[in-house]
Design a protein around this motif. Structure first.
Motif, PDB file in Angstrom:
ATOM      1  N   LEU A  48      59.084  11.050 -42.326  1.00  0.00           N
ATOM      2  CA  LEU A  48      57.738  11.587 -42.181  1.00  0.00           C
ATOM      3  C   LEU A  48      57.713  13.190 -41.990  1.00  0.00           C
ATOM      4  O   LEU A  48      58.390  13.759 -41.188  1.00  0.00           O
ATOM      5  N   SER A  49      56.987  14.002 -42.928  1.00  0.00           N
ATOM      6  CA  SER A  49      56.979  15.340 -42.603  1.00  0.00           C
ATOM      7  C   SER A  49      56.139  15.930 -41.576  1.00  0.00           C
ATOM      8  O   SER A  49      55.564  15.113 -41.163  1.00  0.00           O
ATOM      9  N   ASP A  50      56.385  17.057 -41.165  1.00  0.00           N
ATOM     10  CA  ASP A  50      55.534  17.669 -39.888  1.00  0.00           C
ATOM     11  C   ASP A  50      54.083  17.414 -40.289  1.00  0.00           C
ATOM     12  O   ASP A  50      53.177  17.239 -39.483  1.00  0.00           O
ATOM     13  N   ASN A  51      53.560  17.867 -41.582  1.00  0.00           N
ATOM     14  CA  ASN A  51      52.219  18.015 -41.829  1.00  0.00           C
ATOM     15  C   ASN A  51      51.403  16.565 -41.718  1.00  0.00           C
ATOM     16  O   ASN A  51      50.346  16.288 -41.004  1.00  0.00           O
ATOM     17  N   GLU A  52      52.305  15.416 -42.057  1.00  0.00           N
ATOM     18  CA  GLU A  52      51.698  14.054 -41.769  1.00  0.00           C
ATOM     19  C   GLU A  52      51.714  13.813 -40.219  1.00  0.00           C
ATOM     20  O   GLU A  52      50.652  13.182 -40.188  1.00  0.00           O
ATOM     21  N   LEU A  53      52.448  14.128 -39.669  1.00  0.00           N
ATOM     22  CA  LEU A  53      52.662  13.855 -38.250  1.00  0.00           C
ATOM     23  C   LEU A  53      51.411  14.522 -37.439  1.00  0.00           C
ATOM     24  O   LEU A  53      50.741  14.039 -36.642  1.00  0.00           O
ATOM     25  N   ARG A  54      51.274  15.738 -38.003  1.00  0.00           N
ATOM     26  CA  ARG A  54      50.239  16.475 -37.215  1.00  0.00           C
ATOM     27  C   ARG A  54      48.784  16.051 -37.455  1.00  0.00           C
ATOM     28  O   ARG A  54      47.808  16.058 -36.756  1.00  0.00           O
ATOM     29  N   LYS A  55      48.560  15.531 -38.805  1.00  0.00           N
ATOM     30  CA  LYS A  55      47.379  14.889 -38.942  1.00  0.00           C
ATOM     31  C   LYS A  55      47.119  13.714 -38.234  1.00  0.00           C
ATOM     32  O   LYS A  55      46.130  13.512 -37.673  1.00  0.00           O
ATOM     33  N   GLU A  56      48.201  12.976 -38.037  1.00  0.00           N
ATOM     34  CA  GLU A  56      47.920  11.580 -37.211  1.00  0.00           C
ATOM     35  C   GLU A  56      47.791  12.017 -35.763  1.00  0.00           C
ATOM     36  O   GLU A  56      46.998  11.311 -35.034  1.00  0.00           O
ATOM     37  N   PHE A  57      48.410  13.142 -35.228  1.00  0.00           N
ATOM     38  CA  PHE A  57      48.181  13.563 -33.689  1.00  0.00           C
ATOM     39  C   PHE A  57      46.912  14.132 -33.623  1.00  0.00           C
ATOM     40  O   PHE A  57      46.198  13.797 -32.581  1.00  0.00           O
ATOM     41  N   THR A  58      46.128  14.827 -34.626  1.00  0.00           N
ATOM     42  CA  THR A  58      44.931  15.234 -34.503  1.00  0.00           C
ATOM     43  C   THR A  58      43.944  14.100 -34.179  1.00  0.00           C
ATOM     44  O   THR A  58      43.190  14.129 -33.426  1.00  0.00           O
ATOM     45  N   GLN A  59      44.132  12.995 -34.959  1.00  0.00           N
ATOM     46  CA  GLN A  59      43.338  11.787 -34.751  1.00  0.00           C
ATOM     47  C   GLN A  59      43.685  10.937 -33.390  1.00  0.00           C
ATOM     48  O   GLN A  59      42.649  10.442 -33.121  1.00  0.00           O
ATOM     49  N   LEU A  60      44.921  11.246 -32.935  1.00  0.00           N
ATOM     50  CA  LEU A  60      45.195  10.408 -31.574  1.00  0.00           C
ATOM     51  C   LEU A  60      44.302  11.173 -30.571  1.00  0.00           C
ATOM     52  O   LEU A  60      43.909  10.800 -29.636  1.00  0.00           O
ATOM     53  N   LYS A  61      44.457  12.632 -30.629  1.00  0.00           N
ATOM     54  CA  LYS A  61      43.431  13.366 -29.623  1.00  0.00           C
ATOM     55  C   LYS A  61      41.949  12.971 -29.569  1.00  0.00           C
ATOM     56  O   LYS A  61      41.443  13.280 -28.500  1.00  0.00           O
ATOM     57  N   LYS A  62      41.687  12.362 -30.548  1.00  0.00           N
ATOM     58  CA  LYS A  62      39.967  12.110 -30.373  1.00  0.00           C
ATOM     59  C   LYS A  62      39.746  10.724 -29.629  1.00  0.00           C
ATOM     60  O   LYS A  62      38.609  10.503 -29.525  1.00  0.00           O
ATOM     61  N   GLN A  63      40.879  10.140 -29.359  1.00  0.00           N
ATOM     62  CA  GLN A  63      40.816   8.731 -28.566  1.00  0.00           C
ATOM     63  C   GLN A  63      40.669   9.297 -27.062  1.00  0.00           C
ATOM     64  O   GLN A  63      41.043  10.174 -26.712  1.00  0.00           O
ATOM     65  N   SER A  64      39.729   8.485 -26.385  1.00  0.00           N
ATOM     66  CA  SER A  64      39.230   8.610 -25.082  1.00  0.00           C
ATOM     67  C   SER A  64      40.494   9.059 -24.010  1.00  0.00           C
ATOM     68  O   SER A  64      40.371   9.654 -23.181  1.00  0.00           O
ATOM     69  N   GLU A  65      41.546   7.966 -24.205  1.00  0.00           N
ATOM     70  CA  GLU A  65      42.678   8.158 -23.238  1.00  0.00           C
ATOM     71  C   GLU A  65      43.426   9.217 -23.499  1.00  0.00           C
ATOM     72  O   GLU A  65      44.435   9.676 -22.710  1.00  0.00           O
ATOM     73  N   TYR A  66      43.331  10.001 -24.470  1.00  0.00           N
ATOM     74  CA  TYR A  66      44.253  11.343 -24.874  1.00  0.00           C
ATOM     75  C   TYR A  66      43.294  12.462 -24.815  1.00  0.00           C
ATOM     76  O   TYR A  66      43.706  13.759 -25.486  1.00  0.00           O
TER      77      TYR A  66
END
Length: 392
Positions: A48-66
């Motif tokens: 996985l490239s860093d661009n793909e991981l950063r897009k996933e991490f942006t979606q992760l931050k939208k969750q209430s626990e994060y």
């Protein structure tokens, strides 16, 4: 040419809390990226490239626990993910070991700042996102005081700004582009022999003594040994079953030990910088030093501590980058070049020379200090290498 500058910070209590919060988020993002890469590899998918991981991490931050990740500047976590991907790429190329998770206890806290948004004044550095308020009194939280005034130049382009913590103080390190030196030094070249009795013996007669034999360092070493024994006794005293308990007094003693160790490191580093800078200021046409087998020397139980304290690798590293700044070529002599055993007059080799023989006596009548003779031989080695290069 890029010069890196490192300056200590003087943060207040609120800024300290923010610095550790930023470092904690950077560590979480780094570990999340490594875990995601490992999970992806087990499933048999491609890297996985860093661009793909950063897009996933942006979606992760939208969750209430994060949601707590949104309190930190976006560039901090983005760069941490990029660093994790870069370590994997280096591993695939064989340049480093397999990436490990960063430990909360053992890894040193650090994080990245955006090189465009970071700002410097003569006395302060501005960190992005400490306070989002536009009020002047709350904007002060973004400006951290520097310990050294005017060390980092203002109004220039900065590269790879990093905040790091060494268990005692926070530091800011930043790269700055400077013009290459065009002046060619024309003085005589210098051969440098490194040793344990003296740190460095130069072919021009200058001798730099061993800083570890001074009373200041000996007193600090004695204090360090006593603190280590004291901490060890306290651990044994507070042992419950097979578990060692860390009390408040042990924490105080460990912090005191850390300060003494840091003081010793600073003394040695400062002496190395003074020595290498003094040699460079003489502007020799070249510098020749040995390629020492330090790892092999460390295997000798009688000399290992003395070799470790001399910091030979650090000396060589400083000589190389300071010489590059001043356009001075550095020649590394072959590891098996007999610099001490070779006579500087008749060029005969004395194979039975012992380490205890401090004076070299040759059949041709040459009587000379072995370390000074080694430096003369290294100077001749450097001259021969430069002649061969000019002919080629």
């Amino acid at each position: 040419m890029i010069k890196s500058i490192k300056v200590r910070l003087c943060p207040n209590n609120k800024q300290l809390t923010k610095l550790f919060q930023y470092a904690g988020c950077a560590r979480f993002a780094y570990n999340w990226a490594i875990a995601r890469e490992q999970e992806n590899y087990k499933q048999g998918n491609k890297f996985l490239s860093d661009n793909e991981l950063r897009k996933e991490f942006t979606q992760l931050k939208k969750q209430s626990e994060y949601q707590w990740l949104s309190e930190v500047s976006n560039n901090v976590t983005k760069q941490a993910i990029k660093d994790a991907c870069n370590t994997y790429k280096k591993f695939f190329k064989g340049q480093c070991k397999y990436p490990k998770f960063k430990s909360r206890k053992h890894s040193s806290p650090s994080f990245y700042q955006d090189n465009i948004k970071i700002q410097f004044s003569d006395t302060h550095v501005k960190v992005e996102g400490f306070s989002m308020s536009k009020k002047k009194n709350k904007q002060k939280l973004n400006w951290i005081r520097l310990c050294e005034k005017g060390r980092i130049p203002t109004n220039c382009k900065y590269m790879n700004p990093r905040f790091t913590y060494d268990e005692l103080h926070w530091y800011i390190s930043v790269g700055i582009e400077v013009e290459d030196s065009t002046t060619i030094p024309l003085n005589n070249g210098i051969g440098i022999d490194l040793g344990i009795k003296d740190l460095a013996v130069c072919s021009d007669g200058n001798i730099y003594k061993n800083i570890n034999k001074t009373t200041t360092v000996n007193k600090l070493e004695k204090r360090k040994r006593r603190l280590q024994r004291s901490i060890s006794r306290r651990y044994e005293k507070n042992k419950k079953g097979g578990i060692y308990c860390k009390t408040c007094n042990i924490i105080k003693k460990e912090k005191e030990l850390l300060k003494v160790t840091k003081r010793l490191t600073n003394i040695r580093q400062n002496y190395l910088h003074q020595t290498t800078s003094e040699i460079i200021k003489r502007k020799p046409s070249f510098i020749c030093i040995e390629d020492l087998n330090v790892s092999g020397m460390m295997k000798n139980k009688h000399l290992s501590k003395a070799v470790q304290q001399q910091c030979f690798y650090e000396f060589r590293k400083q000589m190389e980058y300071k010489s590059a700044w001043n356009n001075i070529p550095v020649i590394i002599a072959d590891r098996f070049f007999p610099s001490s055993k070779l006579c500087s007059c008749c060029e005969s080799i004395k194979k039975d020379l012992k380490l205890s023989d401090r004076i070299y006596k040759c059949e041709c009548g040459n009587v000379i200090d072995r370390d000074y003779q080694a430096s003369l031989n290294l100077k001749m080695y450097g001259e021969n290498v430069l002649k061969q290069q000019s002919v080629a």
